[in-house]
Design an enzyme around this catalytic site. Structure first.
Site, PDB file in Angstrom:
ATOM      1  N   ASP A  15       0.857  -1.185   0.000  1.00  0.00           N
ATOM      2  CA  ASP A  15       0.000   0.000   0.000  1.00  0.00           C
ATOM      3  C   ASP A  15       0.893   1.235   0.000  1.00  0.00           C
ATOM      4  O   ASP A  15       2.118   1.127   0.074  1.00  0.00           O
ATOM      5  CB  ASP A  15      -0.989  -0.041   1.164  1.00  0.00           C
ATOM      6  CG  ASP A  15      -0.304   0.090   2.507  1.00  0.00           C
ATOM      7  OD1 ASP A  15       0.928   0.263   2.542  1.00  0.00           O
ATOM      8  OD2 ASP A  15      -1.003   0.026   3.526  1.00  0.00           O
ATOM      9  N   CYS A  67     -14.593 -28.375   6.250  1.00  0.00           N
ATOM     10  CA  CYS A  67     -13.310 -27.777   5.850  1.00  0.00           C
ATOM     11  C   CYS A  67     -12.220 -28.839   5.845  1.00  0.00           C
ATOM     12  O   CYS A  67     -12.186 -29.716   6.707  1.00  0.00           O
ATOM     13  CB  CYS A  67     -12.957 -26.663   6.832  1.00  0.00           C
ATOM     14  SG  CYS A  67     -11.382 -25.873   6.473  1.00  0.00           S
ATOM     15  N   CYS A 127      -8.879 -27.988   5.858  1.00  0.00           N
ATOM     16  CA  CYS A 127      -7.603 -27.337   6.171  1.00  0.00           C
ATOM     17  C   CYS A 127      -6.853 -28.173   7.212  1.00  0.00           C
ATOM     18  O   CYS A 127      -7.442 -29.031   7.861  1.00  0.00           O
ATOM     19  CB  CYS A 127      -7.840 -25.919   6.676  1.00  0.00           C
ATOM     20  SG  CYS A 127      -8.242 -25.823   8.423  1.00  0.00           S
ATOM     21  N   CYS A 139      -8.542 -28.278  10.693  1.00  0.00           N
ATOM     22  CA  CYS A 139      -9.775 -29.059  10.795  1.00  0.00           C
ATOM     23  C   CYS A 139      -9.514 -30.554  10.631  1.00  0.00           C
ATOM     24  O   CYS A 139     -10.235 -31.378  11.179  1.00  0.00           O
ATOM     25  CB  CYS A 139     -10.795 -28.582   9.765  1.00  0.00           C
ATOM     26  SG  CYS A 139     -11.386 -26.924  10.129  1.00  0.00           S
ATOM     27  N   HIS A 186      -6.927 -21.830   9.698  1.00  0.00           N
ATOM     28  CA  HIS A 186      -8.265 -22.204   9.227  1.00  0.00           C
ATOM     29  C   HIS A 186      -8.962 -21.008   8.564  1.00  0.00           C
ATOM     30  O   HIS A 186      -9.542 -21.135   7.487  1.00  0.00           O
ATOM     31  CB  HIS A 186      -9.139 -22.737  10.365  1.00  0.00           C
ATOM     32  CG  HIS A 186     -10.593 -22.740   9.993  1.00  0.00           C
ATOM     33  ND1 HIS A 186     -11.161 -23.727   9.214  1.00  0.00           N
ATOM     34  CD2 HIS A 186     -11.563 -21.810  10.197  1.00  0.00           C
ATOM     35  CE1 HIS A 186     -12.430 -23.423   8.983  1.00  0.00           C
ATOM     36  NE2 HIS A 186     -12.705 -22.257   9.568  1.00  0.00           N
ATOM     37  N   ASP A 236      -8.431  -7.393   0.581  1.00  0.00           N
ATOM     38  CA  ASP A 236      -7.491  -7.688   1.657  1.00  0.00           C
ATOM     39  C   ASP A 236      -8.179  -7.335   2.961  1.00  0.00           C
ATOM     40  O   ASP A 236      -9.023  -6.441   2.988  1.00  0.00           O
ATOM     41  CB  ASP A 236      -6.229  -6.822   1.534  1.00  0.00           C
ATOM     42  CG  ASP A 236      -6.480  -5.409   2.005  1.00  0.00           C
ATOM     43  OD1 ASP A 236      -7.054  -4.624   1.229  1.00  0.00           O
ATOM     44  OD2 ASP A 236      -6.158  -5.091   3.159  1.00  0.00           O
TER      45      ASP A 236
HETATM   46 ZN    ZN Z   1     -10.481 -25.558   8.588  1.00  0.00          ZN
END
Ligand code: ZN
Length: 671
Positions: free
Chosen positions: A95, A306, A308, A311, A337, A268
Site C-alpha cells: 500500500d 473444511c 484445512c 480441521c 483455518h 485484503d
Molecule cells: Zn479448517
C-alpha cells in the site's frame, strides 16, 4: 509497450456483476476474484509462508508505512526486496502508506507536497509525498504498488471530499511519474466519499491514466453497510472492464461475497488473523467463538466441511483449551483455518462464475448463518411462564429467517416483514438521513426527528443507538414519536427477548411516563405525542428536521397517506429544511406528497422493495438526491393511482396540470 499486469477477463456471471479473470505479476499467475492476506510487518501474523502457499495465497499485502519505519528501506535494498527478505516467492502488493497516515491519531499534516507524520519508532518527522511513497515501494519491491491518495472519512461533506479527490488525482499523476521504468505494476485509488458525481469524476479521471488496476478507496471508514455496497456497485461499474478492481480493507466473508457480486476482483483484510487471535473462526456452521464453554468437551472438527490442516487434525476441545490459555498455537491454528476459509470461499466463487451458477451460490451463501454457531446457539434465558404473544390489535410474528416483528391482526400487515426491524431502521432511516453526520454538525441547534408511527420502537431506538454511538455528538437530539396505539410497543417490550433493541431505559419510560431523558447523555431526549397523527401534529412540542414516516400502509391506515395529511405536514415544515423518509414507493403516496408541496426523490431499496421514497421541502432539495423526473411522470400518467384517494372528483381535471406545474418537474418541460 507491454502491460505490466496483463489481465484477461475470462467469465462473467449472469444476473450479477461478478467476474473471473487472470493476471500475471512479476512472480506468478493470479486467479481472480481473490483474497490477499495482510502481512503488515512482512509477516502474516502467526503464519508461516509455507502455510500460506499451501492454503492458496497468491498475493500478500505489506504495509509501506510500517516497513519504511522498521526495518527501514536500506534493509530491503540490501536484501534485494521483500520476497527474499521474508522468503515469499509469490506476489506482494504494497500500500502507499496513505491510509495509515489517515488513521493516525496525531501529528500529521497534509499539504500539496505530501503528508508529514511523526515516526512512532524514533519521533522524527517524515514527509510521505507521492515520490517518497513510490520510492519506498520500489525499494520494498512488491509486484503491485499503490498510488498515494488522500483518504477522508466516507461521511465527509462534499467540499472536503472534492478537495481530497483533486489532491488524490494530482498525487496519482506524480506517483505514476515516480515509478519511472520500474517493472512494478501500479493501481490508482478512486475517492469521492459517498457522492456519486465525485466517484464518477474520480473513476473516469484515473481510468485515463496509465494504471494497471484500480482500487476503490475511502470505504469501510465510517459509512453504513448499505452505503458501502451502493457506492461499491456504482464505482465498480465505472471502471475499465479490462483491468482488476480492488476493494481495500474489506472485509468479512459476507462483505466479500457482496462486493464480488458488485464487480470487485481483489480484497485484503486483517479480520481472519485478527479474530483468530481472539478465538474467533468463520465456519460453514456460522461464526464460532472458541472461548465459549460449549466446546470444552467437543471432539468434533472445527468445521466439518473444511479440509484445512487445523480441521483435519484438531478437535474443538483442544482449540478451546489453547484459546482459553492464550497459547500462540491456538492463534496460529485458528488463523490457518480462517485464511483457508477465505481462500476456499473465493475458489468456490470463481468456479461458480465459470459454471455460471454464481447467483445461486450468492443467494445460498447470503442466507447461510453469519453470526452465531448454529449448532450451539447462544441461548437466551427461557421464560418460565408462557408470555403473551398478542395484545390488543397486535401479535408477534416470527419470520422464517428467525427474527420477530409485530403484526396488525386485522389486516395481517407486518411491520418490517422482510428485514429485521433494527436493520431496516438503520438502512432506511438512520443511514439515508445521514444521522451520525448530522449529529456531528457544529454550530447547528438541536436536531429534531419526528418518528411518525412509533410502532414497536425500532426507528426511534435506531436513532438513539446512533446518538449513543457517537463519541462526542455536538448537537442535541430530540425524538418526537407519534402513536395512537401503544399496544404494539407494549407487546414487543414484554417480549424483549425477541426485540432486544428494547432492552434500554427509553422504552419503559415512554410507556410509563410518555417521555424519556437520557441520564448518560444530557443532550438526548424522547417524547411521545399520543393520538392520531394528522390531528396531533400541530400540537407537537418541536418542529421537525427529519421525519421517519413509518405508518401502516394505506390499506390498514388510509388517512396516513392522504393529500390532506401531507398538506398539514407540509404546513408545519414550511420554510424549514426538512427531509422525510418512508418505506413506500407507491405512486398514490408520492403523488400526494408532491401535490402537498414536497419534492420527491427515490430512496434506496430494502427487503423486497427495489426503492423507497424521500420527500423534501424545497429548502432541503440537494442534487445528491435522486429526484423523480420524466420517467416517473410517464409512469404516473399510465398509473391507475394518478389521483390521491381523498382528492375531490371536481379537482381531477386540474390535477395533471398541477403536478406538471410543480417546481420539481418544471425544468423537464423547458428541455
Ligand atoms: Zn479448517
Amino acid at each position: 509497450m507491454t502491460s505490466r499486469l496483463p489481465f484477461r477477463l475470462e467469465a462473467r456471471a449472469t444476473g450479477s456483476a461478478a467476474r473471473a479473470g487472470t493476471f500475471r505479476t512479476l512472480h506468478n499467475e493470479v486467479l481472480t476474484p481473490l483474497f490477499m492476506p495482510v502481512g503488515t510487518q512482512a509477516t502474516v501474523k502467526a503464519q508461516l509462508p509455507q502455510t500460506l502457499e499451501n492454503s492458496g495465497s497468491q498475493i500478500l499485502l505489506a504495509n509501506t508505512y510500517h516497513l519504511l519505519l522498521r526495518p527501514g528501506l536500506d534493509v530491503f535494498r540490501s536484501m534485494g526486496g521483500i520476497h527474499r527478505f521474508m522468503s515469499w516467492n509469490r506476489s506482494v502488493l504494497t500500500d502507499s502508506g496513505g491510509y495509515q497516515i489517515f488513521s493516525l491519531p496525531h501529528s500529521r499534516s497534509i499539504t500539496e507536497e505530501g503528508a508529514v507524520f511523526q515516526s512512532y519508532t524514533d519521533g522524527r518527522s517524515i514527509l510521505l509525498s507521492p515520490e517518497a511513497s513510490i520510492g519506498a515501494q520500489r525499494a520494498i519491491g512488491g509486484d503491485i504498488m499503490m498510488a498515494l491518495d488522500q483518504c477522508v472519512a466516507s461521511t465527509a461533506d462534499e467540499a472536503v471530499a472534492r478537495a481530497a479527490l483533486e489532491l488524490t488525482h494530482r498525487w496519482a499523476a506524480r506517483s505514476l511519474a515516480a515509478r519511472g521504468d520500474s517493472p512494478q505494476a501500479m493501481f490508482g485509488i478512486v475517492q469521492g466519499a459517498l457522492f456519486p458525481e465525485l466517484r464518477r469524476e474520480s473513476a473516469l479521471g484515473l481510468a485515463g491514466m496509465d494504471f494497471d488496476g484500480f482500487a476503490i478507496g475511502g470505504l469501510a471508514v465510517g459509512e453504513g453497510r448499505s452505503e458501502r455496497e451502493d457506492t461499491c456497485a456504482f464505482t465498480a461499474a465505472l471502471l475499465p472492464a479490462d483491468k482488476p478492481r480492488y476493494l481495500m480493507g474489506v472485509g468479512t466473508p459476507l462483505d466479500i461475497l457482496e462486493a464480488v457480486h458488485r464487480g470487485v476482483d481483489m480484497f485484503d483484510c486483517i479480520i481472519p488473523t485478527q479474530v483468530a487471535q481472539r478465538g474467533g473462526v468463520f465456519t460453514s456452521r456460522g461464526y464460532l467463538q472458541l472461548r465459549r464453554g460449549v466446546y470444552k468437551f467437543s471432539g468434533e472438527a472445527l468445521d466439518p466441511a473444511c479440509d484445512c490442516p487445523t480441521c483435519r487434525r484438531y478437535s474443538r476441545a483442544y482449540l478451546h483449551h489453547l484459546t482459553k490459555t492464550r497459547e500462540t498455537l491456538g492463534w496460529q491454528l485458528l488463523g490457518k483455518h480462517n485464511i483457508h476459509f477465505y481462500h476456499q470461499l473465493l475458489r468456490e466463487i470463481r468456479a461458480s462464475i465459470f459454471s455460471d451458477t454464481f447467483l445461486a451460490l450468492y443467494q445460498e451463501k447470503r442466507a447461510a448463518p453469519h453470526e452465531d454457531d448454529i449448532d450451539n446457539p447462544v441461548l437466551v434465558q427461557t421464560p418460565k411462564k408462557q408470555k403473551r404473544l398478542a395484545l390488543g390489535n397486535y401479535e408477534i410474528h416470527t419470520a422464517w429467517e428467525g427474527f420477530s416483528s409485530i403484526r396488525h391482526i386485522r389486516s395481517g400487515e407486518i411491520m418490517h416483514s422482510r428485514t429485521p426491524p433494527m436493520e431496516e431502521a438503520q438502512r432506511l432511516y438512520v443511514e439515508q438521513s445521514r444521522l451520525p453526520e448530522r449529529l456531528r454538525d457544529t454550530g447547528a441547534g438541536p436536531l429534531v426527528i419526528w418518528d411518525v408511527g412509533l410502532g414497536a420502537g425500532a426507528n426511534a431506538m435506531a436513532a438513539i443507538a446512533a446518538f449513543e454511538k457517537e463519541a462526542a455528538p455536538t448537537r442535541e437530539l430530540h425524538i418526537v414519536s407519534f402513536e395512537n396505539d401503544l399496544d404494539s410497543l407494549r407487546l414487543a417490550f414484554r417480549n424483549n427477548d425477541q426485540f432486544r433493541y428494547l432492552r434500554h431505559s427509553g422504552p419503559s419510560a415512554i410507556l410509563n411516563e410518555g417521555a424519556w431523558q437520557s441520564k448518560s447523555h444530557p443532550g438526548l431526549a424522547w417524547t411521545l405525542v399520543p393520538g392520531n397523527f394528522p390531528e396531533t401534529l400541530h400540537g407537537a412540542p418541536l418542529p421537525p428536521d427529519l421525519i421517519f414516516y413509518d405508518m401502516f400502509s394505506g390499506k390498514t391506515n388510509a388517512e396516513a397517506w392522504t393529500l390532506g395529511t401531507f398538506r398539514r405536514l407540509f404546513a408545519v415544515c414550511q420554510g424549514r429544511r426538512v427531509e422525510l423518509f418512508t418505506y413506500t414507493c407507491s405512486t398514490a403516496s408520492r403523488v400526494a406528497m408532491i401535490a402537498a408541496g414536497f419534492h420527491v426523490a427515490r430512496g434506496r431499496g430494502t427487503g423486497d422493495k427495489t426503492e423507497t421514497t424521500i420527500a423534501l421541502t424545497p429548502e432541503a432539495v440537494r442534487d445528491t438526491r435522486d429526484l423523480l423526473a420524466a420517467d416517473w411522470l410517464a409512469k404516473w400518467r399510465r398509473s391507475t393511482a394518478r389521483f390521491p384517494a381523498d382528492l375531490p372528483a371536481a379537482e381531477h381535471s386540474s390535477w395533471e396540470e398541477a403536478i406538471l406545474r410543480h417546481r420539481q418537474f418544471q425544468h423537464l418541460g423547458d428541455g
